[in-house]
Design a protein around this motif. Sequence first.
Motif, PDB file in Angstrom:
ATOM      1  N   UNK A  68       0.812  -1.213   0.000  1.00  0.00           N
ATOM      2  CA  UNK A  68       0.000   0.000   0.000  1.00  0.00           C
ATOM      3  C   UNK A  68       0.851   1.272   0.000  1.00  0.00           C
ATOM      4  N   UNK A  69       2.145   1.145   0.243  1.00  0.00           N
ATOM      5  CA  UNK A  69       3.021   2.325   0.273  1.00  0.00           C
ATOM      6  C   UNK A  69       3.379   2.757  -1.144  1.00  0.00           C
ATOM      7  N   UNK A  70       3.423   4.066  -1.389  1.00  0.00           N
ATOM      8  CA  UNK A  70       3.814   4.536  -2.732  1.00  0.00           C
ATOM      9  C   UNK A  70       5.312   4.329  -2.949  1.00  0.00           C
ATOM     10  N   UNK A  71       5.698   4.114  -4.196  1.00  0.00           N
ATOM     11  CA  UNK A  71       7.115   3.980  -4.522  1.00  0.00           C
ATOM     12  C   UNK A  71       7.784   5.348  -4.407  1.00  0.00           C
ATOM     13  N   UNK A  72       9.027   5.353  -3.984  1.00  0.00           N
ATOM     14  CA  UNK A  72       9.771   6.602  -3.865  1.00  0.00           C
ATOM     15  C   UNK A  72      10.249   7.036  -5.252  1.00  0.00           C
ATOM     16  N   UNK A  73      10.233   8.346  -5.547  1.00  0.00           N
ATOM     17  CA  UNK A  73      10.619   8.818  -6.870  1.00  0.00           C
ATOM     18  C   UNK A  73      12.116   8.721  -7.142  1.00  0.00           C
ATOM     19  N   UNK A  74      12.939   8.559  -6.114  1.00  0.00           N
ATOM     20  CA  UNK A  74      14.381   8.475  -6.312  1.00  0.00           C
ATOM     21  C   UNK A  74      14.962   7.380  -5.423  1.00  0.00           C
ATOM     22  N   UNK A  75      16.151   6.934  -5.743  1.00  0.00           N
ATOM     23  CA  UNK A  75      16.808   5.901  -4.963  1.00  0.00           C
ATOM     24  C   UNK A  75      17.327   6.443  -3.646  1.00  0.00           C
ATOM     25  N   UNK A  76      17.682   5.542  -2.753  1.00  0.00           N
ATOM     26  CA  UNK A  76      18.154   5.933  -1.424  1.00  0.00           C
ATOM     27  C   UNK A  76      19.449   6.739  -1.505  1.00  0.00           C
ATOM     28  N   UNK A  77      20.373   6.340  -2.362  1.00  0.00           N
ATOM     29  CA  UNK A  77      21.650   7.051  -2.471  1.00  0.00           C
ATOM     30  C   UNK A  77      21.431   8.493  -2.918  1.00  0.00           C
ATOM     31  N   UNK A  78      20.563   8.701  -3.895  1.00  0.00           N
ATOM     32  CA  UNK A  78      20.265  10.048  -4.368  1.00  0.00           C
ATOM     33  C   UNK A  78      19.594  10.872  -3.279  1.00  0.00           C
ATOM     34  N   UNK A  79      18.697  10.257  -2.542  1.00  0.00           N
ATOM     35  CA  UNK A  79      17.994  10.948  -1.464  1.00  0.00           C
ATOM     36  C   UNK A  79      18.964  11.387  -0.366  1.00  0.00           C
ATOM     37  N   UNK A  80      19.853  10.477   0.058  1.00  0.00           N
ATOM     38  CA  UNK A  80      20.812  10.800   1.114  1.00  0.00           C
ATOM     39  C   UNK A  80      21.796  11.865   0.628  1.00  0.00           C
TER      40      UNK A  80
END
Length: 89
Positions: A68-80
């Motif tokens: 039920x969770x939406x997919x994140x628009x970017x990867x974890x490395x990019x986010x961090x």
Amino acid sequence: MTSSMGIEGDGNGGLAEAKARLSAPIDRVVAGEAAVVTRRGREVARHSAMPGPKRPIDIATLRAVTAAMPLQPEGAATFVRAMWDDERY
């Protein structure tokens, strides 16, 4: 609740007494009380019961929650990396 392990005036038990009569304080800890050991009037150890066993995870419930969770628009490395580059950090 903290249990007294000895007869010292401050209400805590001495190390020598704890060594001599360890089974009684351990029984109180298992029953849910905390026990304090002192050395020359200073607290040197605090004993408390271990938490109970963890419940097993229901895989079907976990899959339902994560589906039920939406997919994140970017990867974890990019986010961090973006967090590091942000002015707040």
